[in-house]
Every structure is written in structure tokens, then in C-alpha cells.
Design an enzyme around this catalytic site. Sequence first.
Site, PDB file in Angstrom:
ATOM      1  N   ASP A 153      37.598  37.258  36.641  1.00  0.00           N
ATOM      2  CA  ASP A 153      38.958  37.394  37.151  1.00  0.00           C
ATOM      3  C   ASP A 153      39.851  36.396  36.383  1.00  0.00           C
ATOM      4  OD1 ASP A 153      41.189  38.135  38.502  1.00  0.00           O
ATOM      5  OD2 ASP A 153      40.297  38.046  40.482  1.00  0.00           O
TER       6      ASP A 153
HETATM    7  C1  BGC Z   1      43.414  39.469  40.522  1.00  0.00           C
HETATM    8  C2  BGC Z   1      42.711  40.649  39.897  1.00  0.00           C
HETATM    9  C3  BGC Z   1      43.601  41.254  38.844  1.00  0.00           C
HETATM   10  C4  BGC Z   1      43.952  40.205  37.830  1.00  0.00           C
HETATM   11  C5  BGC Z   1      44.811  40.730  36.709  1.00  0.00           C
HETATM   12  C6  BGC Z   1      43.937  38.506  39.506  1.00  0.00           C
HETATM   13  O1  BGC Z   1      44.718  37.507  40.078  1.00  0.00           O
HETATM   14  O2  BGC Z   1      42.533  38.821  41.428  1.00  0.00           O
HETATM   15  O3  BGC Z   1      42.390  41.593  40.900  1.00  0.00           O
HETATM   16  O4  BGC Z   1      42.967  42.354  38.260  1.00  0.00           O
HETATM   17  O5  BGC Z   1      44.641  39.150  38.481  1.00  0.00           O
HETATM   18  O6  BGC Z   1      46.081  41.017  37.130  1.00  0.00           O
END
Ligand code: BGC
Length: 778
Positions: free
Chosen positions: A305
Site C-alpha cells: 500500500d
Molecule cells: C489506500 C489504497 C489505495 C492507495 C492508492 C492508499 O492510501 O489504502 O487502497 O489503493 O492509497 O491510492
Amino acid sequence: MSVRSTIATSNGSAPGIPAAGAPRPGRSDAEIAERVDALIAQMTMAEKAGQLTQYFYFDLPPSEENPEENKDLDLPGAAPGGEADVEAALARGEVGSLLFVTDPAKINRLQRLAVAGNRHGIPVMFGFDVIHGLRTIFPVPIAMAASWDLAAIEQGQAVAAREARAAGIHWAFAPMVDIARDPRWGRIVEGAGEDPYLASAVAVAQVVGFQGDGLGSPGRVIAGPKHFAGYGAALGGRDYDEVNLSDSELWNVYLPPFEAVVKAGAGNIMTAYMDLNGIPAAGNHWLVAEVLRGTWGFDGFVVSDAQAVHDLRTHDFAADLTDAGARAVRVGVDMEMTFGDPAYVHLPEAVAAGLVDEKILDTAVRRVLAAKARMGLLDDPYVDEENARIVLADPAHRAAARTAAQRSAVLLRNESGVLPLTGPGSIAVIGPLADSRRDTLGPWVFDFDLDETVTVLQGIRDRAGAAVEVSYAPGIRPAHRRFPSMFDQFGGTVPVDPPGFDDAAELGRAVSLAEASDIAVVVLGEWQNMIGEAASRSSLELPGGQLALLQAVVATGTPVVLLVMNGRPLDLRWAAENVPAILDIWYPGTQGGAAVADLLFGDVAPGGKLPFSWPRTVGQVPMIYSHTVSHDPGHQDRRYWDEASTPLFPFGHGLSYGQFEYRDLTLDRNHIQPGQTVTASVTVTNTGERAGDEVAQLYIRQRHGTASRPVRELKGFQRLTLAAGESRTLTFPLGPAELRYWNAAVRDWVIDTTTIDVYAGSDSTADLTTSFTIGLPV
Ligand code: BGC
């Protein structure tokens, strides 16, 4: 009904979308391996580390109100530099992937930089959060799950994939398959709710929608189910906070949707932010190396993530960024997603210091390059900008979104047949959310077109026609978060107080309109920036003055229809006793208002069902239907002295315009041996006067065994439309997949020698029952 067999029957295609089964261009696995290995053999360590790094590149248009918006985003852990640094890395040939660019012209420009900068001409892969649509916005994921309609769910993501692929995006960071049992957690809106069986089926339908027949299918993208694993069980519902889950909960509840998507061929998995039982997910050997790759044999690529590898430092886990990168790549996190200050740029140092074997890097690079090759990127990395314009404007996509919004609405209550509306002369539409385009779309969308978004007010006006007088009053000003959301920086998400708003006069005006109308449609809920990531809350009350507004409108005596715009259950105790009709419309998307009008006027019947138990109050959470029993089961509904310990609406609840009766629940045999299958059948009849939609549900309960099992567990469902008076007999197989469970005593899957009670009906309280035995003497 097995998850896979259910969706295998649908082809997931709307007009323009190549059906699953269409020929897939591309090379054989052996050709891809040869090509990828040849590239790896020539790459420097820095180039390898670059292929394993995915940078944010913010491309969002500034909002009209604030042209300075999106210039300097304040993101947790972001380092200064931003886009200039990313372009410099592209010029050095050290970028594997970019995220957040959605404009095809910019994608082409950045791709040209990438190809020119990389000595081997390796293009970057573009990823994005295509959560519930790109340009055409579908209902939020929890709403789609509430449709219990796997074909509609698959089709929704097939439309999203087609738009994304046409725009130049290769990879969607979706579906979110985290089980959520605590509605204080804002990301409950992104998942499929509390139940592992429903969530697995919904997850697989989404993966098939995104990927079609697999990576490289035309008009499809790579699916990236997330967040591995346990993220939905954040302590106190507080986003990003630690998760502690028992062995039994992990295997029986939180892991099954991930196993299902791996089996369905998902090309990517994203790890979670938090610690799972004390070990950060992005550095968790047991999770990634042992379970995902070992037990399940996942052969796609794993991404962290955003900033989660870097965060192995802030977890007080890794010593420094070099250590963080080494530990993540060693457990099998192939790519680091980063806002800045990446850990994976230190991988060459980590190799030199002996922290990582270069072979581990090569394995990770191989997985990333194989995905690029399968997506056709090594052959043709550019996007056709003209085609993108055509695909993004496709009216068939809007039609699919309207159907999806119809099918996801849940009729929670309908006393005295208030709905469907029959010939009102006048309708008062009340509440600020009724006329808010941005809130109608919901969270996690960035590329929408507000001009084409149909609000509830607009939908009712369009459908009611000139003969019906439709008036509108917000009644109150919008409510606000106490602490801003990080997404508020993207512009247009913060509700704006209308200038010169006179609270008393506006409330009075709303009440007068309700008094003067035949029916009042009140739209209440949460503003969309109150739900989603970083949108946890400590209460479930209707924010702002909404309950008082509802009470004032109900006091007029005009019949009220309450429409709830939400992504989590809210405290509706007062409404459930005092408002005759309550329809949960969720955040219904681009065509939301039109779909809501279709439902209100009875052009279609609602048939969605709750994918979670709806608690009465925040004090009850987590509240699940599949609980076990122990001491004093007779008073399990009175565990609190101040409030019933039952839900306000049970899991699986939802009404329609028909009435459904269940009879003749039978089994094809009453005794089986472990490993065998029994098939249940039940007849459902619409005894009402109108056609309606129903989701027939099948639950089991194990009477005794080598562990305590839940009082009910969903093991089959089927959505159907029945005309008045029509009956249908449905069958549900119960085989090893449905009857096994993870037993914490033996740390393995077991099928007990036992008696199983089977229940069929309209929701998780169904009481039509029969039983069979497993392995017992006949
Ligand atoms: C989220 C993810 C997301 C990523 C990219 C993160 O803060 O937890 O679910 O895909 O950002 O935007």
C-alpha cells in the site's frame, strides 16, 4: 452454489465490452519468460530497483473554487520534490509504474519519457484506484454487494475496466476484499460487508469483471485485490490502527475472499498498512511468503500500500529505509508504492550489504515484467486518445450504471404500502444531499463528470413529469467533519454552506413544503467525505441537524419516504419507528437519481439485501449475525441492560414490492459422509400483488463438533425476479467447500461428524428448516 460456478454463467459484457471467452492476444508463458529473462540479464541493480518502484504522479485538475488546489498535496510521509522528481527518475529509466494519472494525453507523454529514459525501452505500467467506475460512476462497492447480483457486479467492473483501459490505465487497485465488521471504520464502504461467503462471491465477480479471461484480455485491466490482510478489523474502527485477529477469525472470515480471488486468477495483490498480530503486513513473512505464495500458490505480483514499505520504519520495525526495503522484498512484496522517499531505491545498497540476495530482486522484477508483457505493454505501450474519448462517452455504460443503482438499493421498511408512489399530485424533496451531485457519486472517484450526474431531486423531477408538482428545500445546511480529510485536498469534496443560509427560515420552508405536499421524500445520510479512507468515526448518528429535520417533517403528518445516502449503517432507531418507508440508496453514482426515481415510482422493484447487520447504536459494534452461543443463550438478545442486543435490521434483510413465501425445503439425502455433497431445494412464491425481486438465502448451523460454530452461516444465495403469484424452486449444493471450516485446535480445515441444520428464507433470521447428518451412523 459455489462462488465460481455462479459467475461462470454470466459473460460480464455490456455493449462494447469483449465478453469473457473472447480470444486474448499475446504470447505464451514460455515466450514471455524468455523475453523477460533476457531483459533482466542486461539490467543494472538501480534499473531493477526502479522496476520495483511505483510513484504517485498527481494529475488531478485544480477545482474551480481553488485553482491552487492539488499543487502541493499534504500526504502522510510525502517528501518534497513531487512530479519533478518522478520525471527525473523516468529519465534515468528507474520507474516501474505510475499511479494517479488518468488523462490519456498525459499518460502518453509520461510513457514517452519512460521509454526514452530506459536503456531497454521498458515502459511503465499505469495503475489507478478504479474502485466503482472511472468516468461512469457506479454505486459504491458496499452498494454493489447489497445487490447480491453477481452478474451486475461483474458487469460494473467490466465497464470500469473498459473505460480505464481506454484511458491508458493497465491496473486497478480493486476490489477491496477486506471483511468489515465495525462500521466505525470508514472503508466499510469499499468492501462487501461482514460475511466471508458473500464477500468471496462478490470479490470473484469483480476480478472477472476487471480481467475478463485473464491478463491481456482486450478492454480489461489487472485486478489488484487489497489489503492483504485483516485491514478491516482495525482496533476501535480507527483506520490504519493495529489488527489482532485469532487464528479462527483469520482463516474462517478474513482470508477466504483473498483465497477466492487468487483462485480466480487475480494478477496482483496489495498488502495492508497495519500490523497483523504484531507484524506489519508489508513485512509479514507468514502472510505473504507462506500463505499467499506458499499455501495458495499466488504467482502474480504483490504491491505494498502507499508508503507502507517506508512505514516499516514508523512501525518501529525496520531500522532504516534500506532495512525496510530489504525486509519487504524478502517476504515477497515485489513493488513499493510511494509518495516520495522510497525504500526500494536503497535495494542496491541492501544487496551490497548482503541483506537481500540479488536473486530475490530478480524474482520480483520477473513478476513485474511478466505482468507488463502479458498486458501487451512491451509491444505497444501507448494509448489511442481518440478511442478514449469515444469509450468514456459510451451511453451503454450509463445504462449499466443505472441498472446497477436500481439493483443495489435496499428497501428497509415499507409500512402501509407507501411505496411505490402512486399518483401523488405533489412531492416535497427535502435535505441537502438530495441536490448534491458530488455526494451522489460517493467517495473514491476522481475522474467523474459532475454535469451528467443525476441527483435524487433531478431524477424525481425528470420522472414525475409536468403533472406532478415537485418542490425542494434543503432544510438545513450541510454537516462538516471536525477534522478534515486528506481527500479534501483534491477539490470539490468539502460541502459548501450556501451563502446567506438562514437556518430557522430554511427549516420553516422545508416544513411548509412538506405540509403542502402529498408526500415528502427526505434524503439524509453522510456527506461523501465522511466515509472511505481516513474517514472513521466514533458515532453512527446522522451528522448535523438531520434527525431534527426529519422529525420536523414527520410531525407535519405528511407521509414520509426516507432515502438514506450512506456507506455504513447509521443510527436509524427513531426513523425505524416513525417513518413508514425507508429506502437505502447508498451513494448511487452517475445515474443514481434516475435509478432512485425508477424505484420510487415502481418502474422497477427494489431487491437489494443488507450485506451487514445494521446495529441500533454504535455501542453494539461489532455486531454480526454469525456469532456463536455460550452461556445463557436464551438472553442473547439482552446482553445490555439499556438496549436490545439485536440488530435494527438483520444481515440479509431487504423488502421488495412483492411478498415472498418459502416452502418445501427438502434435501436430496439426509445422510452424507465427509467429502460428499447434499443438495437443498426450496420453493419461493411471490404471494404479493406486484412483481418483485428477492434474494433467496441459505444458511447452515452445525449442532456439535470439534469447535463451536456460528448459529448461522450463509452458504448459498440467488437473486430472482418473480411476477405476482409466480413460484420458483431453487437448488443449493452443500459440499466440502461449504461444510469445511478452519479448526483452531488442529490448525487445519475439518469437516466434522455432526448434524447440520439448514435454513432457507429472506434474511439471516430465516426459520424454515431441515437437517442432515455427516458421518453419523444412519
Ligand atoms: C489506500 C489504497 C489505495 C492507495 C492508492 C492508499 O492510501 O489504502 O487502497 O489503493 O492509497 O491510492
